[in-house]
Every structure is written in structure tokens, then in C-alpha cells.
Design an enzyme around this catalytic site. Structure first.
Site, PDB file in Angstrom:
ATOM      1  N   SER A  87       0.811  -1.215   0.000  1.00 61.61           N
ATOM      2  CA  SER A  87       0.000   0.000   0.000  1.00 61.61           C
ATOM      3  C   SER A  87       0.848   1.272   0.000  1.00 61.61           C
ATOM      4  O   SER A  87       1.928   1.315   0.603  1.00 61.61           O
ATOM      5  CB  SER A  87      -0.908   0.030   1.238  1.00 61.61           C
ATOM      6  OG  SER A  87      -1.790  -1.073   1.241  1.00 61.61           O
ATOM      7  N   HIS A 111      -7.407   0.102   5.988  1.00 55.93           N
ATOM      8  CA  HIS A 111      -6.998  -1.286   6.233  1.00 55.93           C
ATOM      9  C   HIS A 111      -7.023  -1.643   7.720  1.00 55.93           C
ATOM     10  O   HIS A 111      -7.470  -2.731   8.093  1.00 55.93           O
ATOM     11  CB  HIS A 111      -5.615  -1.539   5.641  1.00 55.93           C
ATOM     12  CG  HIS A 111      -5.604  -1.593   4.150  1.00 55.93           C
ATOM     13  ND1 HIS A 111      -6.272  -2.563   3.441  1.00 55.93           N
ATOM     14  CD2 HIS A 111      -5.031  -0.781   3.221  1.00 55.93           C
ATOM     15  CE1 HIS A 111      -6.104  -2.373   2.144  1.00 55.93           C
ATOM     16  NE2 HIS A 111      -5.360  -1.289   1.991  1.00 55.93           N
TER      17      HIS A 111
END
Length: 442
Positions: free
Chosen positions: A319, A381
């Protein structure tokens, strides 16, 4: 300044028109003439209000209400931005709950607290606070094009909403209704592959928000062979993915985006793949801002992948850290900021490189706002039950990656047995982190 100059200045001020105060729709509806930069005349505004009221007329059926909404949808398609904005204001300001009924219901509820009538009084109070605006949106949704129309309307409304809080009531009402209409129970998870319709693949190219798609070969690389792409779809927007995630099936937790985007890289052996890397998640509809799909999408995709590839044991992300550099610019010492301008060339054990990883670890592990992670991607997340697993140096050497985080990327690990535990910890203000991150903290 002499007398002549003084007089000239005063006369020029008199010639300038005085600023016109912004009128509410109530004031405009009672007026006779248009004022300032108002788009609709009072007469046209009253006509549009009558058309909106006709849509929610309790004496007409849902079908007829939907038909009347369709006529307004047709008008809207040809209306100017300014005329559309007047319609938004009417929907926001003129379709409010009756304050007298709300007050009476509230007083009745307060009187009944602790009595057998409390539950019934609460129901009446809740009904009294429901605005006619909600009924209006429901009538629009009854039209075949109603839901796409409302989603696009809300998207168009976002930029002016920041400066005009009169639109806030409509925006909040739409977000509430959309959270119901787009509940994950009504959504369909579909795999998007190279064999999907070209129109759908083109939308992926347009909507990709993390790593720009450079060519048709690039998009084929992301949809074929050892890759998977999944999206959520709604039956009223069948050709529009609401959100989609791109996954690479490999044998280890990825530490760089470059090989994942390399079109010439040899594909992994799917029969031996042990790791699924979520490397891009993109929301596609601005009008659905505030409606959460991501956690359900990832859970459904994990289930789908595990069913197809039982050998998969590790589910993680690679990410970006989009807020890191802006945060460092506000908090890190000037001498480090200057040294980090050469981040890609810093030696592995050089003090500036070590310091950058330590500052990044602090940003991800402890920086909160209103009890939630400061970084937007981390907030997503970690809110879904992942933990901060590992920082990766020079993982995104693109101009965007350097601009956001000096090229750093992070892995978030989804340990299926610890998702609930991680979410509980986050709710208490404790960000779940792996030992590798903890070792970087002072």
C-alpha cells in the site's frame, strides 16, 4: 492626497455596486424579481418547487411519482450548472421535517421515558424527525434511471458543498439513503478479467486511483494469468463497478510495486502460489462518498480466492502512504527534510535513511485523529482488521510515490484469525503493529 484625488476616490466608490446578500430559497420564493447572480427567477423557482412537491404528493402512486421524477430528470439533463444548483437548494432547504411536530413528539417522548408508553413514543418521535426530503429521494429511486441520477447529482454537488453549507442537509440525507440502497447484501461480487466487456475494462483504466494504467498491455497484465481483479456491482448500475481491488498471486509478501506492474515479468505458478497481495483498491463513484464497501469487498475476495486456491495462506497489501510526506513537512527537522530529497540514493545504513524509516513507523503506528489512524489508507486497512506489517524502502519509485512518501510503501497483513482482535485494539486507540515496525520506534 489632495482634495481633487480625495473626491475622485469617493466618487469611484459610490459608482461600485454594493455587494448583494445571498438570499435563502424562502426569501426568493416570496420575491418578484431575480437578484444578483441568482439563476432562476422567483417565478421559475416556485414552478420547480411545485414540480418537486408533485413528486411526493401522497395522493399519487409510486409509479406516478416515479414518472414525475423522470420528467424532472429529463429537465436536469439540459439544465445549466447554476439552474441545477437552485434545484439542489430547493431539495435541501424546502423539504424539512415540521419543527412543531418534532417538538411535540419530543416532549411526548420525554414524558413517557420509564413508562410502558416509552417505546411507542420513541417510534412517533423518530417518524416526526423524518424529513419529506427522504420521501422525495425514494420517489426518484422508483424511476429506472433514478438511482444513477441521484448518485451523479451528489457527485456533482461535492465541490460547491464545501463553500455552501445550505446543501449539507441534502448531502447527508443522500448519504444515509445510499448506505441503505447500496448495502452489501444487495451487491454482487464479480471477477473482472481480460475477457470482460471492453466497456468495463475501459472503466477500470479510467477509475484506477492508485497506480495509473499506462497501456492496454498494462491492463492485460493486471487482469490475466496470475492476477485477479474483483468488483462490487449494484443491479441498478450494472455496468459500473462501485469499487474494485487488484490482486497478485505470488509466493511471498511483495516489497516493491515495480515487479507487480512489470508487463514482461514471468507469471507465478498458480498451483504453488501461497500469498495474495492486494496492491490497488479504487472507489469509482464520488457520489457514494461515505458509503463503505471496502471491508466487505476484501473479506469476500479472500473467501473467493481461498476457495479457488486452497494453498493461499497469506493475505496482505502493498500500500501507498499518501499522507506521509505532508506530515513530515510539518513535523520533521529541516535538516532531515533536506537530506530526504535524495531518498532513493541514500545508503542502507545512512542516518537519514534510518531516520526516515523511524519517522514513517511513528506516523503509521501512533498518529491518530479523532481516534482513527491519520493516514487515509492506514485508516481503511486497519479499520478492516489488518495490522501494520512492514515498511519497504524505494518500493514505489514513481513521481507520485516519491511525492507522497519518498517512495516508501507499507504491507498491511490480514491475519484471518486476528481481524476481530485487531479491530478491538484499534477501537481502544491502539494501532496493531508487527515486531518489525515496533523495532523502528524509539
Amino acid at each position: 492626497m489632495n482634495t481633487r484625488e480625495w473626491l475622485t476616490e469617493r466618487v469611484s466608490r459610490l459608482r461600485q455596486p454594493a455587494p448583494v446578500a445571498v438570499r435563502s430559497t424562502q426569501e426568493r420564493l416570496k420575491a418578484r424579481l431575480r437578484q444578483g447572480e441568482e439563476a432562476m427567477s422567483p417565478r421559475a423557482l416556485r414552478q420547480k418547487l411545485d414540480e418537486l412537491k408533485a413528486i411526493v404528493d401522497p395522493l399519487v402512486s409510486e409509479v406516478e411519482g416515479g414518472r414525475r421524477a423522470g420528467a424532472l430528470i429529463d429537465w436536469y439533463a439540459g439544465a445549466s450548472v447554476a439552474h441545477r444548483r437552485d434545484l439542489w437548494l430547493l431539495m435541501s432547504e424546502r423539504f424539512v421535517a415540521d419543527p412543531l411536530q418534532v417538538k411535540a413528539a419530543q416532549e411526548q417522548y420525554l414524558k413517557s421515558v420509564g413508562t410502558p408508553d416509552e417505546a411507542a413514543a420513541e417510534v412517533l418521535y423518530r417518524r416526526a424527525t423524518v424529513s419529506p426530503r427522504r420521501r422525495l429521494l425514494q420517489r426518484f429511486s422508483a424511476h429506472p434511471d433514478g438511482i444513477p441520477f441521484l448518485v451523479n447529482l451528489r457527485a456533482e454537488m461535492q465541490p460547491p458543498l464545501k463553500a455552501d453549507k445550505r446543501l449539507l442537509a441534502l448531502d447527508v440525507e443522500m448519504e444515509y439513503m445510499f448506505s441503505t440502497w447500496f448495502d452489501v447484501g444487495f451487491l454482487e461480487l464479480r471477477r473482472i478479467s481480460w475477457d470482460s466487456p471492453a466497456s468495463l475494462v475501459e472503466k477500470l483504466i479510467r477509475y484506477e486511483a492508485v497506480h495509473d494504467i499506462r497501456s492496454w498491455d498494462d491492463v492485460k497484465n493486471r487482469l490475466d494469468s496470475d492476477r485477479r481483479c474483483y468488483g462490487f456491482f449494484h443491479p441498478r448500475l450494472p455496468g459500473e463497478p462501485l469499487i474494485f481491488v487488484e490482486v497478485a498471486l505470488i509466493n511471498e509478501v511483495a516489497s516493491s510495486i515495480t515487479p507487480l506492474l512489470d508487463e514482461a515479468a514471468a507469471p507465478a505458478d498458480l498451483d504453488r502460489a501461497t500469498t495474495a497481495i492486494f496492491y490497488s483498491i479504487s472507489n469509482t463513484q464520488t457520489g457514494l462518498r461515505g458509503v463503505s464497501f471496502g471491508d466487505s469487498l476484501i473479506k469476500r475476495v479472500v473467501e473467493c480466492l481461498h476457495e479457488e486456491f486452497p494453498r493461499l495462506k497469506t493475505f496482505a497489501t502493498l500500500s501507498p502512504i499518501p499522507g506521509l510526506r505532508a506530515w513530515l513537512n510539518k513535523n520533521a527537522p529541516a535538516e532531515l527534510l533536506q537530506a530526504w530529497d535524495a531518498a532513493p540514493d541514500l545508503a542502507e545504513k545512512s542516518p537519514p535513511r534510518v531516520a526516515l524509516k523511524q519517522w514513517a513507523a511513528r506516523y503509521l503506528a501512533s498518529e491518530l485523529h479523532d481516534g482513527k489512524p491519520l493516514d487515509a489508507v492506514a485508516r481503511f486497512h486497519l479499520g478492516n482488521g489488518a495490522r501494520v506489517e512492514r515498511l519497504n524502502w524505494a518500493a514505489d519509485p514513481s513521481a507520485k510515490g516519491l511525492r507522497q512518501s519518498y517512495g516508501l510503501m507499507v504491507n498491511y497483513l490480514y491475519d484471518l484469525k486476528k481481524i476481530d482482535k485487531n479491530r478491538a485494539a484499534l477501537a481502544q486507540g491502539k494501532i496493531p503493529i508487527a515486531p518489525a515496525i515496533k523495532d523502528l520506534l524509539p
